[in-house]
Structure formats: structure tokens, C-alpha cells
Design a protein around this motif. Sequence first.
Motif, PDB file in Angstrom:
ATOM      1  N   GLN A  12       0.890  -1.140  -0.168  1.00 19.53           N
ATOM      2  CA  GLN A  12      -0.175   0.145   0.209  1.00 19.53           C
ATOM      3  C   GLN A  12       0.742   1.338  -0.079  1.00 19.53           C
ATOM      4  N   CYS A  13       2.160   1.369  -0.111  1.00 19.50           N
ATOM      5  CA  CYS A  13       3.236   2.177  -0.126  1.00 19.50           C
ATOM      6  C   CYS A  13       2.893   3.093   1.070  1.00 19.50           C
ATOM      7  N   LYS A  14       2.934   2.719   2.427  1.00 17.65           N
ATOM      8  CA  LYS A  14       2.662   3.335   3.631  1.00 17.65           C
ATOM      9  C   LYS A  14       4.126   3.665   4.150  1.00 17.65           C
ATOM     10  N   ARG A  26      -0.137  11.033  -5.196  1.00 16.77           N
ATOM     11  CA  ARG A  26      -0.929  10.873  -6.083  1.00 16.77           C
ATOM     12  C   ARG A  26      -0.976   9.235  -6.640  1.00 16.77           C
ATOM     13  N   LYS A  27      -1.907   8.914  -7.528  1.00 14.08           N
ATOM     14  CA  LYS A  27      -1.956   7.587  -7.914  1.00 14.08           C
ATOM     15  C   LYS A  27      -0.541   7.079  -8.808  1.00 14.08           C
ATOM     16  N   MET A  28      -0.693   5.770  -9.097  1.00 13.17           N
ATOM     17  CA  MET A  28       0.691   5.295  -9.787  1.00 13.17           C
ATOM     18  C   MET A  28       0.885   6.014 -11.219  1.00 13.17           C
ATOM     19  N   GLY A  35       4.090  12.237  -7.527  1.00 18.02           N
ATOM     20  CA  GLY A  35       4.215  13.009  -6.352  1.00 18.02           C
ATOM     21  C   GLY A  35       4.565  12.295  -5.022  1.00 18.02           C
ATOM     22  N   ALA A  36       5.931  12.277  -4.893  1.00 20.06           N
ATOM     23  CA  ALA A  36       6.248  11.608  -3.559  1.00 20.06           C
ATOM     24  C   ALA A  36       6.231  12.543  -2.540  1.00 20.06           C
ATOM     25  N   PRO A 104       6.368   3.175 -14.224  1.00 16.08           N
ATOM     26  CA  PRO A 104       5.872   3.798 -12.884  1.00 16.08           C
ATOM     27  C   PRO A 104       5.949   2.967 -11.816  1.00 16.08           C
ATOM     28  N   PHE A 105       5.568   1.386 -11.943  1.00 15.91           N
ATOM     29  CA  PHE A 105       5.649   0.525 -11.081  1.00 15.91           C
ATOM     30  C   PHE A 105       6.941   0.554 -10.143  1.00 15.91           C
ATOM     31  N   ASN A 106       7.765   0.413 -11.391  1.00 15.63           N
ATOM     32  CA  ASN A 106       9.208   0.239 -10.653  1.00 15.63           C
ATOM     33  C   ASN A 106       9.650   1.674  -9.953  1.00 15.63           C
TER      34      ASN A 106
END
Length: 128
Positions: A12-14, A26-28, A35-36, A104-106
Motif C-alpha cells: 500500500q506504499c505506507k 498521487r496515483k501510480m 508526487g512523492a 511507474p510501478f518500478n
Amino acid sequence: MKPISKLDAVIQCKCPRCREGDIFSRKMYSLKGQGANEFCPVCNLRFEREPGYYYVAMFVSYAMNVAEMITIAVAAYIFGLALVYENLWIYAGIILLGVLLLAPFNYRYSRVILMHWLTPGLGYDPKP
């Protein structure tokens, strides 16, 4: 609230410290980019630990790209694309398309893996 597991936090990228705040704003596959966040919105952890910290994520991304390219080539072979010289450009095109779609996933998960598994001293703290 029960804390989520480390694997769920990665998926979940927490935040690696509180496992509640989002690393990305933002979304992937957003047109504006991913936007990190600079800081965790919950525990105020600074995600970029030091200058140049995310350069190491490029090496993680490279390893992910190599694994994806091999997987795509093997899948193309299994699905019936003969491994002959005449199909070389077809293999190259399929692999390039796969790499472009997974970029974008990578980008996202190389940073998340770097923070969660490859940074010593950055672990879960239920009460930061």
C-alpha cells in the motif's frame, strides 16, 4: 486501530515507521506524476534520509527491470513465439513495451523497497 503488517505497508506504499501515512500523494499512473511526499503526513518522518538517498533506488529499479525483462521474454516463448533470429525484433518490441508500461510501478516500488527493507535503523515504531 490494529497496525498493518510490513508486507501490507509495502504493497500500500505506507510509511515504514508508522505504517499509516502515504509515501506518495498521487496515483501510480497519474498524468501529473506520482508526487512523492517529503514528510510522512502522520508521524512527520522525512522520507529522503540524506541527500542522494534515492539514487540507491535506481539500483533496485534496475534489478526489477532485469527480472521483468526475463519474465516477459520467457512468457512470450511459452505463449508460442519461437526463439529464432527472425523474431528478435518482436522480442525486443515486446520487452520494450513491457518495460515502458512497468516504469511507474518500478519507480514507486523501488523507493518503497529501499525504505522498508534496505535502510538500516528505519523500522516500525507504534508510537513515534
